[in-house]
Design an enzyme around this catalytic site. Structure first.
Site, PDB file in Angstrom:
ATOM      1  N   ASN A 285       0.806  -1.226   0.000  1.00  0.00           N
ATOM      2  CA  ASN A 285       0.000   0.000   0.000  1.00  0.00           C
ATOM      3  C   ASN A 285       0.838   1.275   0.000  1.00  0.00           C
ATOM      4  O   ASN A 285       0.377   2.321  -0.460  1.00  0.00           O
ATOM      5  CB  ASN A 285      -0.937  -0.016   1.223  1.00  0.00           C
ATOM      6  CG  ASN A 285      -1.547   1.339   1.491  1.00  0.00           C
ATOM      7  OD1 ASN A 285      -2.477   1.766   0.811  1.00  0.00           O
ATOM      8  ND2 ASN A 285      -0.996   2.060   2.470  1.00  0.00           N
ATOM      9  N   GLY A 287       2.779   4.390  -0.764  1.00  0.00           N
ATOM     10  CA  GLY A 287       2.837   5.091  -2.044  1.00  0.00           C
ATOM     11  C   GLY A 287       3.012   6.579  -1.805  1.00  0.00           C
ATOM     12  O   GLY A 287       2.629   7.102  -0.754  1.00  0.00           O
ATOM     13  N   TYR A 350       3.784   9.360 -11.312  1.00  0.00           N
ATOM     14  CA  TYR A 350       2.852   8.542 -10.513  1.00  0.00           C
ATOM     15  C   TYR A 350       2.097   7.563 -11.418  1.00  0.00           C
ATOM     16  O   TYR A 350       1.964   6.372 -11.103  1.00  0.00           O
ATOM     17  CB  TYR A 350       1.892   9.483  -9.791  1.00  0.00           C
ATOM     18  CG  TYR A 350       0.905   8.830  -8.856  1.00  0.00           C
ATOM     19  CD1 TYR A 350       1.295   8.327  -7.619  1.00  0.00           C
ATOM     20  CD2 TYR A 350      -0.443   8.737  -9.196  1.00  0.00           C
ATOM     21  CE1 TYR A 350       0.374   7.761  -6.749  1.00  0.00           C
ATOM     22  CE2 TYR A 350      -1.375   8.176  -8.338  1.00  0.00           C
ATOM     23  CZ  TYR A 350      -0.962   7.688  -7.115  1.00  0.00           C
ATOM     24  OH  TYR A 350      -1.880   7.115  -6.258  1.00  0.00           O
ATOM     25  N   THR A 385      -8.979  11.100   1.728  1.00  0.00           N
ATOM     26  CA  THR A 385      -7.844  10.890   2.640  1.00  0.00           C
ATOM     27  C   THR A 385      -7.090  12.205   2.810  1.00  0.00           C
ATOM     28  O   THR A 385      -7.426  13.208   2.174  1.00  0.00           O
ATOM     29  CB  THR A 385      -6.831   9.858   2.074  1.00  0.00           C
ATOM     30  OG1 THR A 385      -6.270  10.398   0.881  1.00  0.00           O
ATOM     31  CG2 THR A 385      -7.448   8.523   1.800  1.00  0.00           C
TER      32      THR A 385
END
Ligand code: NAI
Length: 444
Positions: A285, A287, A350, A385
């Site tokens: 996860n 990143g 990304y 988030t």
């Protein structure tokens, strides 16, 4: 971060004003609650084949209220359309128009799930056309449904019996798939018993989650723990305090580690072996983003994103798959992103890393075929988030409303998809990329 607009339009008078002005009215999604029914009403199974009959029987075995024909005026919790027999596009009309007639009876938060066969696995053009047609139907229904209802499809590999769809069907019917919409999951016959304790499907298993000090990673750790796993949470030393708090909350252990370090895999495997014996699940996860238009991109931004988001996963997987500490039925789940599918302005680094994750998952998935181990990816769209809270207000608002569900997802939505892919029910799912994006227009 909370979506204040969603809260407002779902509180009495503001909702009426929004409707009158033609503004989007995102629904409060039906998410999983312990003890709540699988679907919010009777389940209609459409299709007249023996496979449709066996699926209906399977659903009766789950104590569901199953119908083979809609009853006038009766609200439905879900509609499953069995289309695995299609040989010609002409065969689409009857079941799909019957589905159309029943759509108005679908409850809020209801589910449509099709079961069909892969277009690429037949050499017959008419058969391939019919199979691929299902794609367009499901994606269109996903855009037409309202009130938090979703439409998704299961693509059953040729040769796999209809019962192989059961585990994935349960996930797609449940509140655990609240933000999965307009998607297909391909399922093969794992040739093993996929029955599980529905309350604690990961009981007795050990999982590692990287980047788990906050955000989506912390939520993944919590959901895996809820489902019975012992969880090792990993993050950089600078996030040590938050990491320890997550570990304490879920009764797991913390491992401070930069995932790009050469010895990252060795330290993870040592930690797990000493404390738990073996490893059943690794969730990649961790990143980062370092956004810049490509014309302004420097090597530091490019290299750091590729190192954390992709190179670390490749290196850790290599060691993991060569190790006996990684269980014979071990699972790897990677975080991709819709940016890796559609691209995104200012995110060439990304998007390269996340598209790279998808390539890696497909390749490793092929080499794991039939071994009992699996690798899959989850590609989130806009999720509420700290990362997305930092976006400019207008960009954030647009990103939220661009999905068929007219809102961003919650970290729990990503975590539920990962927990499903880790569970025995997903034994036949391998090399797949499951988007958790509310059917975002981005990369659709
Ligand atoms: P976040 O920035 O809130 O959390 C990432 C965590 O990874 C942090 O705790 C960070 O310290 C840790 N990390 C970073 N570099 C690390 C390293 N070298 N070693 C160990 N840990 C490291 O991010 P968020 O939003 O929770 O995202 C989690 C994952 O989901 C990422 O892979 C992200 O790319 C992906 N994602 C997120 C989306 C969103 O809308 N938030 C959308 C699509 C994908």
């Amino acid at each position: 971060m909370t979506d204040k607009y969603l809260t407002l339009v779902n509180s009495g008078p503001a909702g009426k004003v929004a409707r009158k002005l033609g503004l989007p009215k995102p629904a409060v999604l039906r998410r999983y609650r312990h003890g709540a029914p699988l679907v919010p009403g009777p389940l209609l199974v459409l299709g007249s084949t023996a496979a449709a009959d066996s699926l209906a029987t399977e659903l009766l075995g789950w104590d569901q209220d199953v119908r083979r024909h809609a009853r006038p005026g009766e609200k439905l919790g879900a509609i499953v359309v069995v289309l695995e027999h299609l040989a010609d596009p002409g065969e689409l009309a009857a079941p799909v128009l019957e589905l159309g007639q029943a759509l108005r009876q679908l409850e809020r938060g209801g589910r449509i799930v099709t079961v069909s066969r892969p277009a690429r696995e037949t050499a017959n053009p008419a058969e391939a056309a019919a199979r691929q047609g299902v794609d367009g139907i499901v994606r269109s229904i996903g855009r037409e449904l309202r009130a938090g209802a979703t439409a998704n499809g299961i693509v059953l590999r040729d040769g796999a019996p209809i019962t192989a769809a059961a585990g994935t069907l349960r996930f797609l019917l449940s509140g655990k798939s609240a933000f999965v919409n307009g998607q297909f999951i391909t399922v093969g016959d794992a040739g093993q018993d996929a029955t599980q304790d529905e309350d604690r499907p990961l009981q007795g298993q050990t999982a590692v989650v990287t980047g788990a000090a906050r955000g989506i990673g912390a939520e993944i750790a919590a959901v895996l723990s809820r489902d019975g796993a012992s969880v090792v949470v990993v993050d950089v030393p600078a996030a040590g305090e938050q990491l320890a708090a997550v570990a304490n909350r879920i009764g797991g252990t913390a491992l401070q580690l930069d995932i790009t370090a050469d010895d990252a895999a060795a330290r993870i495997l040592d930690h797990v072996q000493q404390r738990y014996g073996s490893l059943d699940l690794l969730v990649h996860n961790a990143g980062i983003t370092r956004d810049k238009l490509l014309a302004n991109m420097d090597s530091a931004r490019w290299n750091s994103v590729l190192a954390v988001n992709l190179a670390s996963q490749l290196r850790v997987n290599e060691s993991l798959l060569a190790s006996d500490v990684f269980a014979a039925s071990g699972r790897i789940v990677c975080l991709a992103s819709t940016s890796g599918i559609a691209g995104n302005r200012g995110q060439s680094n990304y998007a390269a890393s996340k598209a790279g994750v998808i390539g890696m998952v497909r390749s490793t998935g092929s080499s794991l075929e039939g071994t009992g181990r699996t690798i899959n990816a989850v590609a989130p769209g806009f999720i509420e988030t700290e990362m997305t809270a930092r976006m400019p207000f207008a960009t954030r608002e647009v990103a939220r409303r661009l999905s068929s569900l007219q809102q961003g997802g919650q970290p729990i939505d990503v975590a539920e998809a990962i927990a499903f892919l880790a569970s025995p029910a997903a034994a036949g799912v391998n090399g797949e990329v499951v988007r958790v994006c509310g059917q975002s227009l981005v990369g659709a």
